[in-house]
Design an enzyme around this catalytic site. Structure first.
Site, short mmCIF file in Angstrom:
data_model
loop_
_atom_site.label_atom_id
_atom_site.label_comp_id
_atom_site.label_asym_id
_atom_site.label_seq_id
_atom_site.Cartn_x
_atom_site.Cartn_y
_atom_site.Cartn_z
N ASN A 132 29.90 51.94 39.69
CA ASN A 132 30.49 50.82 40.42
C ASN A 132 29.72 50.61 41.72
O ASN A 132 29.86 51.39 42.65
CB ASN A 132 31.97 51.10 40.69
CG ASN A 132 32.66 49.93 41.37
OD1 ASN A 132 32.04 48.88 41.61
ND2 ASN A 132 33.94 50.09 41.70
N CYS A 135 32.32 47.42 44.79
CA CYS A 135 33.66 47.40 45.39
C CYS A 135 33.64 46.48 46.61
O CYS A 135 32.83 46.67 47.51
CB CYS A 135 34.12 48.79 45.81
SG CYS A 135 35.69 48.72 46.71
N THR A 200 36.02 42.24 41.23
CA THR A 200 36.83 41.19 41.86
C THR A 200 36.00 40.36 42.84
O THR A 200 34.94 40.79 43.30
CB THR A 200 38.01 41.84 42.60
OG1 THR A 200 37.49 42.84 43.48
CG2 THR A 200 38.99 42.49 41.64
N GLY A 224 42.81 38.70 38.12
CA GLY A 224 43.82 37.93 37.38
C GLY A 224 43.22 36.66 36.79
O GLY A 224 42.03 36.36 36.97
N GLY A 252 40.74 38.88 34.45
CA GLY A 252 41.86 38.01 34.10
C GLY A 252 42.20 37.90 32.63
O GLY A 252 42.86 36.95 32.22
N GLY A 273 42.90 44.70 33.06
CA GLY A 273 43.31 45.29 34.33
C GLY A 273 44.61 44.74 34.85
O GLY A 273 45.70 45.29 34.60
O1 RRO Z 1 39.42 50.51 45.52
C1 RRO Z 1 39.33 49.28 45.65
O2 RRO Z 1 39.81 48.69 46.62
C2 RRO Z 1 38.59 48.43 44.67
C3 RRO Z 1 37.44 48.81 44.01
BR1 RRO Z 1 36.72 50.51 44.11
C4 RRO Z 1 36.75 47.87 43.19
O3 RRO Z 1 35.70 48.13 42.60
N1 RRO Z 1 37.29 46.62 43.10
C5 RRO Z 1 38.40 46.27 43.73
O4 RRO Z 1 38.84 45.12 43.60
N2 RRO Z 1 39.07 47.17 44.51
#
Ligand code: RRO
Length: 316
Positions: A132, A135, A200, A224, A252, A273
């Site tokens: 990832n 984030c 996201t 979403g 979503g 998700g």
């Molecule tokens: O932990 C988060 O706030 C988070 C992560 Br790691 C991510 O990859 N995507 C997200 O929307 N939140």
């Protein structure tokens, strides 16, 4: 499900084989403990765990969630136990429950990713690694590696070097870029086996009564149904450019029809998700709905449907 016996639902990401293509989405099912109360974890393609860091982390200030039209914002900030506790407790739980496991890792530096890959090397029972690099809930945008082609490449190169060919590497990209195909190109040439599309989108909500941001961390990641067309577009563009690279599609998906849209765009797997928050059985429901839709359309294998929208465009 209709006539499932004649339908081959399996998918693969390089040498990792899954009996069906419906996975959890990282961050939305922890390490599977809550979902295991609702269905046997082995019934879905895989559990993708919450992105884990080198050290334990408490995350961002509360509130950490805000509802939005057809979606929600999260501002969790990578809360988690750290890699050592994760390996000691979460992986054995998932193994005991028959889950196929995709471990998601996140770091603050290229070195962090190398350390995480080193800790996971040789851990039994893993199907793949999700790297990832996208984030949105980090202290500065410089830490969103996926927004920078050189930083994206550096992370993937180090993970590839540490792991050799031990596990397929699926790199998770951000939609918050001008050209996602250019970032995909960097990570593929650095050694990614697959891509997870999309994380996201960075968003914000302001409470008009308090006249302040609703989230403790001010900004958050939008997920979403509101983001599904963005995800479908990203999957379509990347599949068109790199048709041999498997894509784990997400953003979503709440029904079999939503999942089918992503498969037709080019996804070889689908992560569910936000829908899980409203219905803990959403992953199972979507698995069955997608199979029925594919069978109704005359497919005998799941793989024939992957990227079909490109083929029909060419034929038409
Ligand atoms: O932990 C988060 O706030 C988070 C992560 Br790691 C991510 O990859 N995507 C997200 O929307 N939140």
């Amino acid at each position: 499900m209709r006539q499932m016996s004649n339908f081959n639902y399996s998918t693969n990401f390089q040498n990792a084989v899954f009996p069906n293509p419906i996975f959890t989405a990282s961050g939305c099912a922890g390490s599977g403990k809550e979902l295991a109360q609702f269905f046997p974890l082995g019934e879905i393609g895989a559990v993708v765990t919450k992105s884990i860091m080198v050290k334990a982390r408490s995350g961002r200030p509360t509130p950490r969630m805000a509802e939005t039209p057809s979606g929600m914002l999260n501002s969790i900030g990578l809360q988690g136990p750290g890699i050592d506790q994760f390996i000691a407790e979460d992986i054995p739980f998932l193994q005991k429950n028959g889950a196929r496991i995709v471990v998601s890792i996140a770091g603050e530096s290229v070195d962090d990713y190398g350390s995480l890959a080193r800790r996971l090397r040789g851990v039994p029972g893993l199907s793949a690694l999700e790297v990832n690099i996208s984030c949105p809930n980090v202290e500065n945008r410089g830490q969103v590696f996926a927004c920078d082609p050189i930083a994206s490449r550096s992370v993937v190169e180090v993970v590839r070097r540490v792991l050799g060919g031990e596990l397929p590497i699926i790199v998770k990209l951000s939609p918050d870029v001008t050209d996602i195909v250019a970032i995909a190109n960097e990570v593929i040439s650095a050694g990614a086996d697959g891509l997870a599309l999309i994380n996201t989108l960075l968003g914000m909500v302001i409470d008009v009564d308090t006249m302040r941001p609703k989230l403790g961390g001010k900004t958050g990641g939008l997920s979403g149904p509101a983001i599904r067309p963005v995800a479908v577009r990203a999957i379509y563009q990347v599949h068109q450019a790199f048709p041999k690279i498997p894509i784990l599609g997400m953003g979503g998906v709440a029904s079999g029809g939503d999942a089918l849209e992503m498969v037709l765009a080019g996804a070889s797997g689908i992560s569910v998700g936000t829908a899980t928050f409203g219905n803990p059985n959403a992953v199972i429901k979507i698995r069955d709905e997608l199979a029925n839709l594919l069978i109704e359309r005359g497919f005998t294998t799941f793989k024939e449907a992957v990227g079909f929208a490109h083929r029909s465009e060419n034929a038409g």
